[in-house]
Scaffold this motif. Structure first.
Motif, PDB file in Angstrom:
ATOM      1  N   VAL A  44      46.264  41.151  31.222  1.00  0.00           N
ATOM      2  CA  VAL A  44      47.524  41.314  31.955  1.00  0.00           C
ATOM      3  C   VAL A  44      48.726  40.984  31.075  1.00  0.00           C
ATOM      4  N   LEU A  45      48.681  39.815  30.418  1.00  0.00           N
ATOM      5  CA  LEU A  45      49.844  39.435  29.617  1.00  0.00           C
ATOM      6  C   LEU A  45      50.029  40.371  28.414  1.00  0.00           C
ATOM      7  N   THR A  46      48.933  40.770  27.806  1.00  0.00           N
ATOM      8  CA  THR A  46      49.066  41.716  26.690  1.00  0.00           C
ATOM      9  C   THR A  46      49.748  42.990  27.174  1.00  0.00           C
ATOM     10  N   ALA A  47      49.279  43.510  28.304  1.00  0.00           N
ATOM     11  CA  ALA A  47      49.863  44.747  28.826  1.00  0.00           C
ATOM     12  C   ALA A  47      51.349  44.543  29.114  1.00  0.00           C
ATOM     13  N   LEU A  48      51.698  43.434  29.729  1.00  0.00           N
ATOM     14  CA  LEU A  48      53.107  43.218  30.066  1.00  0.00           C
ATOM     15  C   LEU A  48      53.960  43.084  28.804  1.00  0.00           C
ATOM     16  N   MET A  49      53.437  42.375  27.804  1.00  0.00           N
ATOM     17  CA  MET A  49      54.214  42.212  26.575  1.00  0.00           C
ATOM     18  C   MET A  49      54.361  43.547  25.834  1.00  0.00           C
ATOM     19  N   VAL A  50      53.275  44.299  25.731  1.00  0.00           N
ATOM     20  CA  VAL A  50      53.360  45.587  25.029  1.00  0.00           C
ATOM     21  C   VAL A  50      54.304  46.528  25.774  1.00  0.00           C
ATOM     22  N   ILE A 106      37.490  44.248  28.979  1.00  0.00           N
ATOM     23  CA  ILE A 106      37.680  45.445  28.151  1.00  0.00           C
ATOM     24  C   ILE A 106      38.162  46.621  29.004  1.00  0.00           C
ATOM     25  N   VAL A 107      37.469  46.794  30.162  1.00  0.00           N
ATOM     26  CA  VAL A 107      37.882  47.896  31.033  1.00  0.00           C
ATOM     27  C   VAL A 107      39.346  47.730  31.442  1.00  0.00           C
ATOM     28  N   LYS A 108      39.704  46.521  31.815  1.00  0.00           N
ATOM     29  CA  LYS A 108      41.101  46.289  32.204  1.00  0.00           C
ATOM     30  C   LYS A 108      42.057  46.653  31.081  1.00  0.00           C
ATOM     31  N   SER A 109      41.728  46.200  29.873  1.00  0.00           N
ATOM     32  CA  SER A 109      42.681  46.441  28.786  1.00  0.00           C
ATOM     33  C   SER A 109      42.805  47.931  28.486  1.00  0.00           C
ATOM     34  N   ALA A 139      55.112  47.058  35.125  1.00  0.00           N
ATOM     35  CA  ALA A 139      54.738  45.694  35.522  1.00  0.00           C
ATOM     36  C   ALA A 139      54.048  45.714  36.883  1.00  0.00           C
ATOM     37  N   VAL A 140      54.651  46.435  37.828  1.00  0.00           N
ATOM     38  CA  VAL A 140      54.063  46.477  39.174  1.00  0.00           C
ATOM     39  C   VAL A 140      52.678  47.122  39.131  1.00  0.00           C
ATOM     40  N   LEU A 141      52.575  48.253  38.409  1.00  0.00           N
ATOM     41  CA  LEU A 141      51.299  48.955  38.364  1.00  0.00           C
ATOM     42  C   LEU A 141      50.212  48.129  37.679  1.00  0.00           C
ATOM     43  N   VAL A 142      50.581  47.414  36.618  1.00  0.00           N
ATOM     44  CA  VAL A 142      49.588  46.592  35.934  1.00  0.00           C
ATOM     45  C   VAL A 142      49.036  45.542  36.891  1.00  0.00           C
ATOM     46  N   LEU A 143      49.920  44.893  37.630  1.00  0.00           N
ATOM     47  CA  LEU A 143      49.443  43.843  38.541  1.00  0.00           C
ATOM     48  C   LEU A 143      48.620  44.436  39.685  1.00  0.00           C
ATOM     49  N   ALA A 144      49.068  45.588  40.189  1.00  0.00           N
ATOM     50  CA  ALA A 144      48.324  46.216  41.277  1.00  0.00           C
ATOM     51  C   ALA A 144      46.928  46.636  40.799  1.00  0.00           C
ATOM     52  N   TRP A 145      46.867  47.275  39.639  1.00  0.00           N
ATOM     53  CA  TRP A 145      45.570  47.704  39.115  1.00  0.00           C
ATOM     54  C   TRP A 145      44.714  46.508  38.726  1.00  0.00           C
ATOM     55  N   ASP A 146      45.347  45.423  38.359  1.00  0.00           N
ATOM     56  CA  ASP A 146      44.584  44.230  38.034  1.00  0.00           C
ATOM     57  C   ASP A 146      43.804  43.772  39.260  1.00  0.00           C
ATOM     58  N   TYR A 147      44.493  43.817  40.404  1.00  0.00           N
ATOM     59  CA  TYR A 147      43.801  43.427  41.631  1.00  0.00           C
ATOM     60  C   TYR A 147      42.638  44.370  41.909  1.00  0.00           C
ATOM     61  N   ILE A 148      42.905  45.652  41.838  1.00  0.00           N
ATOM     62  CA  ILE A 148      41.861  46.639  42.127  1.00  0.00           C
ATOM     63  C   ILE A 148      40.652  46.438  41.203  1.00  0.00           C
TER      64      ILE A 148
END
Ligand SMILES: Nc1ncnc2c1ncn2[C@@H]1O[C@H](COP(=O)(O)OP(=O)(O)OP(=O)(O)O)[C@@H](O)[C@H]1O
Ligand SMILES: [Mg+2]
Lengths: 256, 247
Positions: free
Chosen positions: A101-107, A201-204, A241-250
């Motif tokens: 999550v944090l990597t995705a948000l920072m990138v 890995i799948v998440k990233s 940001a919103v999509l990353v967090l939403a998909w993180d939950y899924i």
């Protein structure tokens, strides 16, 4: 009431249409990776920009995240007398959640907004049209390399984030607070199972594709003028940001 | 030959093209004039297949490009060169790479040959070798325009579209560019469409002149015919420019 339903229906339809449009954009972008010309140099260039140039910021955020986890985890675990579980707590939080999550948000903050601005400017200054008239597909020349670079870089950056974070936790937990070094690592080895790593890995992979997709799409279909581009850039940061967090939950609910 | 039949196009409810009928003869240069915002750039982009009309047909050598899709359209686009109004230079590439770009993408010429041709074209627009390694944002407006012109000409396409090729250039350079357009026209024999306000200079290179007004072509003819055209809108436009030039 009927008016409300109609509005709702229209909203849903527009939303689905939007999702369909973005999906086609993604599929076209990925498909073009498999048809000549292959554009290896463009892909390398993007990996350099999206991946390599994000590495410093990822190193920084990862070490601080790991250090905070070490500190917080130590005091929480100490209450139950189980400081020795610190290693596994830090590793699991990083591998399963915080790393991807944090990597995705920072990138997304560093590269995503820049991609939208770059592609958006190419759109409003007609550079994308110019490519088109030179019989070069702008989707293949501009978008495809970025999508692939996201797909390649973000998982690697996430792995780096995890490792550096674990070392950060080690620095605080073991070197400062005195948890035994052996316990830190052996607890980690015992509690982290392949499912955790696969999930990470799948998440990233999903996040990497997602943030670059949003950034490219917003730039490619930017509004007119400088104002259009600046609006698109803001939208990119918020939407990803919103999509990353939403998909993180899924995804988390899949890998539990 | 390029033939536009009743082409209409609106943007956000504003009708920019309202039934444009125009024939552009093969191998000739057609000049399109009209007020700022009349839709000249939009019209050129329709011809190049970059914008699809809401209705109407655009027929190029007997082939309706508004119906073409995907690969077919892509093939068609190879026959065009276009000089965009803003230049549309790739800002991540140097001047040299910009001008070499179409050759690298469309041909299999050797690096040596590409160097030679790029130098030739840059010479024609009076840009010295030092400029080659600069990036577009290090150039003046007029220099960008000339680089863009070199990039359009180097493709030697069958159809060349110029969107205001001389706007922002000084008078001697304006003459140089017009001269270059007609000289390359003699050499390559392309079908040319030139958007320009530089009356009367542009008449010297025109085989045919068309005026776009309120979304339609209101006058077409040779430069002489247009200068004698009875419609006051055309007369005001031509003479407005001439008065301005003399002032
Ligand atoms: N992509 C677009 N979206 C919305 N409106 C557009 C778009 N392109 C052009 N327009 C509108 O169409 C009209 C004609 O624009 P166009 O650029 O063709 O004018 P022009 O004749 O080339 O003018 P100029 O001489 O100033 O270049 C303008 O009112 C412009 O706002
Ligand atoms: Mg224009």
């Amino acid at each position: 009431m009927i008016a409300f339903l109609r509005l709702l229906g229209q909203g849903v339809l527009e939303f689905l249409q939007g999702v369909g449009h973005v999906t086609l954009f993604l599929l076209e972008g990925l498909y073009l990776a498999f048809v000549p010309p292959f554009r290896f140099r463009r892909i390398l260039r993007e990996v350099f920009f999206i991946g390599f140039k994000s590495s410093v910021i990822i190193l920084l955020t990862a070490s601080f995240t790991g250090m905070v986890l070490g500190l917080q985890g130590y005091y929480t675990l100490k209450q139950y007398g189980s400081e020795s579980a610190l290693g596994s707590a830090v590793a699991l939080s990083l591998i399963r959640e915080l790393g991807p999550v944090l990597t995705a948000l920072m990138v997304s903050g560093r590269a995503g907004s820049a991609i939208t601005a770059e592609v958006g400017i190419m759109r409003i200054t007609e550079q994308l049209d110019a490519l088109d008239t030179m019989a070069v597909n702008p989707m293949q020349y501009v978008i495809m390399p970025k999508l692939l670079a996201g797909l390649i870089s973000v998982p690697l950056l996430t792995a780096m984030f995890d490792v550096v974070g674990i070392l950060g936790g080690y620095a605080v937990g073991v070197m400062i607070l005195g948890v035994s070094s052996g316990a830190y690592f052996s607890g980690m080895v015992q509690s982290v199972v392949p499912l955790d790593i696969n999930g990470g890995i799948v998440k990233s992979i999903v996040f990497g594709l997602l943030i670059i997709l949003v950034a490219c799409y917003k730039g490619y279909y930017t509004g007119r003028g400088a104002e259009g581009v600046s609006k698109a850039t803001t939208e990119t940061v918020v939407t990803s940001a919103v999509l990353v967090l939403a998909w993180d939950y899924i995804l988390t609910s899949f890998f539990m | 030959m390029i033939k536009l039949i009743k082409v209409t196009r609106s943007f956000n409810g504003q009708r920019v093209l309202d039934g444009v009928d125009l024939e552009v003869p093969k191998g000739k240069i057609t000049v399109i004039m009209g007020k700022s915002g009349a839709g000249k750039s939009v019209l050129l982009k329709h011809i190049a297949g970059l914008i699809k009309p809401d209705s109407g047909q655009i027929i190029i050598d007997g082939f309706d490009i508004t119906q073409a899709t995907g690969r077919e359209l892509q093939e068609f686009k190879k026959r065009f060169g276009i000089l965009f109004q803003g230049g549309a230079l790739f800002d991540s590439l140097t001047v040299f790479e910009n001008v070499a770009f179409p050759l690298r993408e469309k041909t299999r010429l050797s690096e040596e040959e590409i160097r030679k041709r790029v130098r030739e074209r840059l010479d024609q627009v009076a840009l010295p070798p030092e400029v080659e390694e600069k990036f577009p944002d290090e150039l003046s407006g007029g220099m960008k325009k000339r680089v863009a012109l070199a990039r359009a000409l180097i493709q030697e396409p069958a159809i060349l579209l110029f969107d205001e090729p001389v706007t922002g250039l000084d008078p001697p350079m304006t003459n140089t560019v017009f001269h270059l357009i007609s000289k390359t026209h003699e050499e390559i024999g392309y079908t040319g469409v030139v958007v320009s306000h530089d009356i009367p200079e542009v008449f010297q290179i025109a085989d045919q002149v068309a005026m776009l007004h309120r979304g339609r072509i209101i006058a077409v003819g040779t430069p002489e015919e247009i200068q004698r055209f009875p419609d006051p809108v055309v007369q005001d436009f031509i003479h407005g420019e001439i008065d301005y030039m003399e002032a």
